[in-house]
Design a protein around this motif. Structure first.
Motif, PDB file in Angstrom:
ATOM      1  N   MET A   1      35.614 -18.568 -18.401  1.00 18.60           N
ATOM      2  CA  MET A   1      36.312 -17.314 -18.672  1.00 18.60           C
ATOM      3  C   MET A   1      35.391 -16.137 -18.333  1.00 18.60           C
ATOM      4  N   ALA A   2      35.939 -15.142 -17.699  1.00 17.84           N
ATOM      5  CA  ALA A   2      35.166 -13.975 -17.288  1.00 17.84           C
ATOM      6  C   ALA A   2      34.752 -13.145 -18.495  1.00 17.84           C
ATOM      7  N   ARG A   3      33.588 -12.571 -18.401  1.00 14.26           N
ATOM      8  CA  ARG A   3      33.110 -11.688 -19.466  1.00 14.26           C
ATOM      9  C   ARG A   3      33.904 -10.392 -19.445  1.00 14.26           C
ATOM     10  N   GLU A   4      34.005  -9.773 -20.629  1.00 15.65           N
ATOM     11  CA  GLU A   4      34.752  -8.526 -20.751  1.00 15.65           C
ATOM     12  C   GLU A   4      33.832  -7.403 -21.205  1.00 15.65           C
ATOM     13  N   VAL A   5      34.213  -6.191 -20.858  1.00 21.85           N
ATOM     14  CA  VAL A   5      33.450  -5.001 -21.224  1.00 21.85           C
ATOM     15  C   VAL A   5      34.279  -4.091 -22.113  1.00 21.85           C
ATOM     16  N   TRP A   6      33.605  -3.190 -22.773  1.00 23.33           N
ATOM     17  CA  TRP A   6      34.281  -2.120 -23.499  1.00 23.33           C
ATOM     18  C   TRP A   6      33.472  -0.855 -23.288  1.00 23.33           C
ATOM     19  N   ILE A   7      34.101   0.270 -23.552  1.00 19.33           N
ATOM     20  CA  ILE A   7      33.453   1.560 -23.324  1.00 19.33           C
ATOM     21  C   ILE A   7      33.692   2.455 -24.537  1.00 19.33           C
ATOM     22  N   SER A  44      33.916  -8.195 -10.262  1.00 21.99           N
ATOM     23  CA  SER A  44      32.887  -9.212 -10.467  1.00 21.99           C
ATOM     24  C   SER A  44      31.965  -8.831 -11.619  1.00 21.99           C
ATOM     25  N   GLU A  45      31.355  -9.844 -12.223  1.00 18.00           N
ATOM     26  CA  GLU A  45      30.375  -9.569 -13.278  1.00 18.00           C
ATOM     27  C   GLU A  45      29.221  -8.736 -12.728  1.00 18.00           C
ATOM     28  N   GLN A  46      28.878  -8.955 -11.470  1.00 15.14           N
ATOM     29  CA  GLN A  46      27.809  -8.179 -10.843  1.00 15.14           C
ATOM     30  C   GLN A  46      28.181  -6.691 -10.807  1.00 15.14           C
ATOM     31  N   ASP A  47      29.409  -6.380 -10.422  1.00 15.46           N
ATOM     32  CA  ASP A  47      29.847  -4.978 -10.390  1.00 15.46           C
ATOM     33  C   ASP A  47      29.933  -4.390 -11.795  1.00 15.46           C
ATOM     34  N   ILE A  52      27.423  -0.999 -16.141  1.00 14.93           N
ATOM     35  CA  ILE A  52      26.673  -0.897 -17.397  1.00 14.93           C
ATOM     36  C   ILE A  52      25.313  -0.255 -17.150  1.00 14.93           C
ATOM     37  N   ASP A  53      24.618  -0.724 -16.120  1.00 16.02           N
ATOM     38  CA  ASP A  53      23.258  -0.270 -15.837  1.00 16.02           C
ATOM     39  C   ASP A  53      23.189   1.168 -15.333  1.00 16.02           C
TER      40      ASP A  53
END
Length: 87
Positions: A1-7, A44-47, A52-53
C-alpha cells in the motif's frame, strides 16, 4: 500500500512547490490559496518525499510518521461542509 501524506494547511505560504512536485496529490485551494491534499497514491513516493523536503515551512508529513492532528481533520471537514452549504 502506498504511503500517504498530510499537510498542516493553516501554516501554508502558498509557495506552490508541493503542487509543482506532486501535482496529482496537491493543489492550491481556490478559496484560501493554501495547499491541500486532493488524492493519495497518484504521485510517486519519491515525488512526495521531495515535496516534504522542499516545503519551506515544513508542514507536509507522512501519515505513518507524524499522525495528523484530529483538530485539523475536523476543521477541514467543517470548512468543506460550509463551502458546500453557504449561509
Amino acid at each position: 500500500m502506498a504511503r500517504e501524506v498530510w499537510i498542516k494547511r493553516d501554516e501554508c505560504t502558498s509557495c506552490n512547490l508541493c503542487v509543482m512536485t506532486a501535482p496529482n496529490t496537491f493543489r492550491l485551494n481556490d478559496d484560501d490559496n493554501w495547499a491541500e491534499v486532493i488524492e493519495q497514491g497518484k504521485d510517486s513516493e519519491q515525488d512526495l518525499q521531495k515535496s516534504i523536503d522542499t516545503c519551506p515551512v515544513l508542514i507536509i508529513h507522512w501519515k505513518d510518521e507524524v499522525p495528523e492532528p484530529q483538530s485539523s481533520v475536523i476543521t477541514d471537514k467543517v470548512k468543506q461542509a460550509n463551502s458546500n452549504n453557504p449561509v
